[in-house]
Design a protein around this motif. Sequence first.
Motif, PDB file in Angstrom:
ATOM      1  N   LEU A 119      64.956  -9.446  89.737  1.00 43.29           N
ATOM      2  CA  LEU A 119      65.936  -8.216  88.354  1.00 43.29           C
ATOM      3  C   LEU A 119      66.542  -7.141  88.900  1.00 43.29           C
ATOM      4  CD1 LEU A 119      65.626  -6.789  85.190  1.00 43.29           C
ATOM      5  CD2 LEU A 119      63.405  -5.257  86.383  1.00 43.29           C
ATOM      6  N   LEU A 120      66.740  -6.570  90.318  1.00 41.29           N
ATOM      7  CA  LEU A 120      67.154  -6.242  91.268  1.00 41.29           C
ATOM      8  C   LEU A 120      68.597  -6.323  90.843  1.00 41.29           C
ATOM      9  CD1 LEU A 120      67.921  -3.087  92.370  1.00 41.29           C
ATOM     10  CD2 LEU A 120      66.858  -3.678  94.619  1.00 41.29           C
ATOM     11  N   LYS A 121      68.559  -8.206  91.851  1.00 41.12           N
ATOM     12  CA  LYS A 121      70.004  -8.319  91.937  1.00 41.12           C
ATOM     13  C   LYS A 121      70.865  -8.713  90.754  1.00 41.12           C
ATOM     14  CE  LYS A 121      67.849 -10.816  95.991  1.00 41.12           C
ATOM     15  NZ  LYS A 121      67.856 -12.141  96.749  1.00 41.12           N
ATOM     16  N   MET A 122      70.421  -8.991  89.738  1.00 42.17           N
ATOM     17  CA  MET A 122      70.636  -9.037  88.743  1.00 42.17           C
ATOM     18  C   MET A 122      71.515  -7.562  88.205  1.00 42.17           C
ATOM     19  SD  MET A 122      69.274 -10.448  84.750  1.00 42.17           S
ATOM     20  CE  MET A 122      68.204  -8.998  84.934  1.00 42.17           C
ATOM     21  N   LYS A 123      70.663  -6.812  88.153  1.00 41.24           N
ATOM     22  CA  LYS A 123      71.784  -5.415  87.585  1.00 41.24           C
ATOM     23  C   LYS A 123      72.681  -5.533  89.183  1.00 41.24           C
ATOM     24  CE  LYS A 123      69.042  -4.601  84.408  1.00 41.24           C
ATOM     25  NZ  LYS A 123      69.259  -4.662  83.028  1.00 41.24           N
ATOM     26  N   GLU A 124      72.028  -5.464  90.088  1.00 36.42           N
ATOM     27  CA  GLU A 124      73.181  -5.607  91.072  1.00 36.42           C
ATOM     28  C   GLU A 124      74.550  -6.134  90.870  1.00 36.42           C
ATOM     29  OE1 GLU A 124      72.134  -6.602  94.676  1.00 36.42           O
ATOM     30  OE2 GLU A 124      70.725  -4.809  94.926  1.00 36.42           O
ATOM     31  N   VAL A 125      74.559  -7.167  90.422  1.00 41.78           N
ATOM     32  CA  VAL A 125      75.196  -8.029  89.475  1.00 41.78           C
ATOM     33  C   VAL A 125      76.131  -7.343  88.310  1.00 41.78           C
ATOM     34  CG1 VAL A 125      76.269 -10.589  88.533  1.00 41.78           C
ATOM     35  CG2 VAL A 125      74.387 -10.152  91.000  1.00 41.78           C
ATOM     36  N   GLU A 126      75.166  -7.236  87.315  1.00 42.09           N
ATOM     37  CA  GLU A 126      75.959  -6.511  85.656  1.00 42.09           C
ATOM     38  C   GLU A 126      76.542  -5.263  86.723  1.00 42.09           C
ATOM     39  OE1 GLU A 126      72.696  -5.995  83.496  1.00 42.09           O
ATOM     40  OE2 GLU A 126      72.070  -8.327  83.242  1.00 42.09           O
ATOM     41  N   ALA A 127      76.377  -4.597  87.590  1.00 43.08           N
ATOM     42  CA  ALA A 127      76.821  -3.113  87.694  1.00 43.08           C
ATOM     43  C   ALA A 127      77.690  -3.282  88.239  1.00 43.08           C
ATOM     44  CB  ALA A 127      76.385  -2.451  88.965  1.00 43.08           C
ATOM     45  N   ALA A 128      78.189  -5.057  89.446  1.00 40.14           N
ATOM     46  CA  ALA A 128      79.700  -5.249  89.880  1.00 40.14           C
ATOM     47  C   ALA A 128      80.840  -5.319  89.227  1.00 40.14           C
ATOM     48  CB  ALA A 128      79.044  -6.536  90.728  1.00 40.14           C
ATOM     49  N   GLN A 129      80.163  -6.071  88.337  1.00 34.95           N
ATOM     50  CA  GLN A 129      80.628  -6.527  86.991  1.00 34.95           C
ATOM     51  C   GLN A 129      81.711  -5.505  85.680  1.00 34.95           C
ATOM     52  OE1 GLN A 129      78.023 -10.094  85.341  1.00 34.95           O
ATOM     53  NE2 GLN A 129      78.603 -11.434  86.227  1.00 34.95           N
ATOM     54  N   ALA A 130      80.463  -4.222  85.799  1.00 28.66           N
ATOM     55  CA  ALA A 130      80.439  -3.481  85.090  1.00 28.66           C
ATOM     56  C   ALA A 130      82.259  -2.669  85.591  1.00 28.66           C
ATOM     57  CB  ALA A 130      79.564  -2.453  84.951  1.00 28.66           C
ATOM     58  N   THR A 131      81.783  -2.128  87.375  1.00 25.70           N
ATOM     59  CA  THR A 131      82.597  -1.581  87.888  1.00 25.70           C
ATOM     60  C   THR A 131      84.211  -2.290  87.751  1.00 25.70           C
ATOM     61  OG1 THR A 131      81.177  -1.384  89.643  1.00 25.70           O
ATOM     62  CG2 THR A 131      83.145  -1.088  90.404  1.00 25.70           C
ATOM     63  N   GLU A 132      84.163  -3.744  88.486  1.00 20.69           N
ATOM     64  CA  GLU A 132      85.549  -4.959  88.331  1.00 20.69           C
ATOM     65  C   GLU A 132      85.996  -4.191  87.111  1.00 20.69           C
ATOM     66  OE1 GLU A 132      88.026  -6.791  89.815  1.00 20.69           O
ATOM     67  OE2 GLU A 132      86.592  -5.342  91.070  1.00 20.69           O
ATOM     68  N   ALA A 133      85.302  -4.595  85.430  1.00 17.59           N
ATOM     69  CA  ALA A 133      85.813  -4.818  84.497  1.00 17.59           C
ATOM     70  C   ALA A 133      86.353  -2.847  84.183  1.00 17.59           C
ATOM     71  CB  ALA A 133      84.532  -4.922  83.575  1.00 17.59           C
ATOM     72  N   ALA A 134      86.131  -2.259  84.633  1.00 14.66           N
ATOM     73  CA  ALA A 134      86.438  -0.673  84.477  1.00 14.66           C
ATOM     74  C   ALA A 134      87.770  -0.577  85.614  1.00 14.66           C
ATOM     75  CB  ALA A 134      85.169   0.790  85.822  1.00 14.66           C
ATOM     76  N   ARG A 135      87.304  -0.929  86.476  1.00 17.82           N
ATOM     77  CA  ARG A 135      88.963  -0.653  87.960  1.00 17.82           C
ATOM     78  C   ARG A 135      90.044  -1.124  86.631  1.00 17.82           C
ATOM     79  NH1 ARG A 135      86.471  -2.183  93.658  1.00 17.82           N
ATOM     80  NH2 ARG A 135      85.577  -0.057  93.501  1.00 17.82           N
ATOM     81  N   ASN A 136      89.498  -2.811  85.868  1.00 20.72           N
ATOM     82  CA  ASN A 136      90.890  -3.396  85.538  1.00 20.72           C
ATOM     83  C   ASN A 136      91.110  -2.665  84.379  1.00 20.72           C
ATOM     84  OD1 ASN A 136      90.342  -5.746  87.164  1.00 20.72           O
ATOM     85  ND2 ASN A 136      88.888  -6.922  85.493  1.00 20.72           N
TER      86      ASN A 136
END
Length: 453
Positions: A33-50
């Motif tokens: 679950l933690l890894k999944m959340k980390e992936v989601e957080a990374a995706q959200a961060t990248e989306a925010a940067r974009n």
Amino acid sequence: MSSKKDREVSELLVVQNFLWNQLRTMDKDNTALLKMKEVEAAQATEAARNKDAEIDRLRAEAANAKTRVLVLEGKLLEMHSLVNEKNDEIQKLKSGQPKSLKCKCASCVSNETSQKRRKLTNEMHFGQCTTTKKSKGCNFPGMHPLAKKNQVPLNCWLMLLEHEDFYRYIPQCGDEVMYLPEGHEAYLNGMRLSDSCPCDRIKDLKAVELCRIEGLGYSAYGESCCTLALKFIDDTSSGFGKQFIITLLELADFSDFLVERTRFEATIVQNWTIRDKCKVWCMDDGEGERSWWEGHVLAITPDSPDFPESPWLKYAIQFYDGSDFLYSPWELHAAGPLVPWKHPHIDSSIRNKLLSAMTTLQKMSHKNQDYYGVLKLDTVVGESDFINRFPVQFSIEVIRARLQNDYYRTLDAVQHDATVMLANAKSCFSKSSVMTKKIHRLSEWVNDNIQSL
């Protein structure tokens, strides 16, 4: 007894093993679950940067679009004015009013004569001085420390890092300026530009109008020049609220028709009189250099009967060899030791805050592998390819140096330079993924530390 205890111990071990198995299962689930959340957080961060990058791009496009709209509005108003004039002529012809047409022709001849007289006056004023008695010594920044390090181009009037001792107007975004239509007309005629003067389409403009620089763009017109979007801000003016465009080249030997407001007010109060001694900063005859030329006020008279209240080229200054030339009051300085004009500048607390932030950013860049691309940009802006591609070459170091020297008159001017810097950098490094990321970080830094003020 022993068998009973053995049975209890055995049962406890079974329970213990069960609990350990459950704990391991929960730990695995939590890890997944933690890894999944980390992936989601990374995706959200990248989306925010974009999203931030998209916002920056849209902001830059909006700024460019605003300038283009202002230019088009000016052209449209000019076309409307021409159409209206032609319609009036057609109506007069249809109505059979030859007398009016004769009056109009007489007016045209009168205006032509006035323009010729003004042209002769301009040629007399803008020629090289030939006096021999002069007083040298002036801070005329031709090569700055940054230029010596190949970080800014030489002799570019739009890239000065500090004010000169003599006065000439170099535009900054947000400036309040006094606009002189008479000087603008002479400038358009002298430079042979196709731009129109606001007085061609706005009736009853005053000899001097208060305006604000709403937009400032840069381009190459054989040499660096800028495009100004100005707005009439005096509510007593017939042009109040209207905007117009000026393409401004460096006025090396031409009296300013845009004068920073506080400078204009101070020079008008000076109220020069005949025989007052003064000095002027102008070009030496045949030497290609400038120096102070001393003389006195010979006469005071309006340059044009069309603008009797205009101070433009109002003073005839006679030099010591007997030659005389026309000057505007903001070109005159008192005789004797030079007292440099104290330019208005942004609030000291804001200036110091910006200087501290930029100095810290530069120091960090030497320790964090140039995380924001600041050092790379400082180097590139001095290269010939960059200079040939971009009319102005702003960087963090250029902005910091201008702040250090109290060059900026308004916070708008600082923010404008930072915006131009980022737009140039993004265009320059568009093919480098590494530098694109660094400039994106720099853009975020600028938004947090400059644009947010």
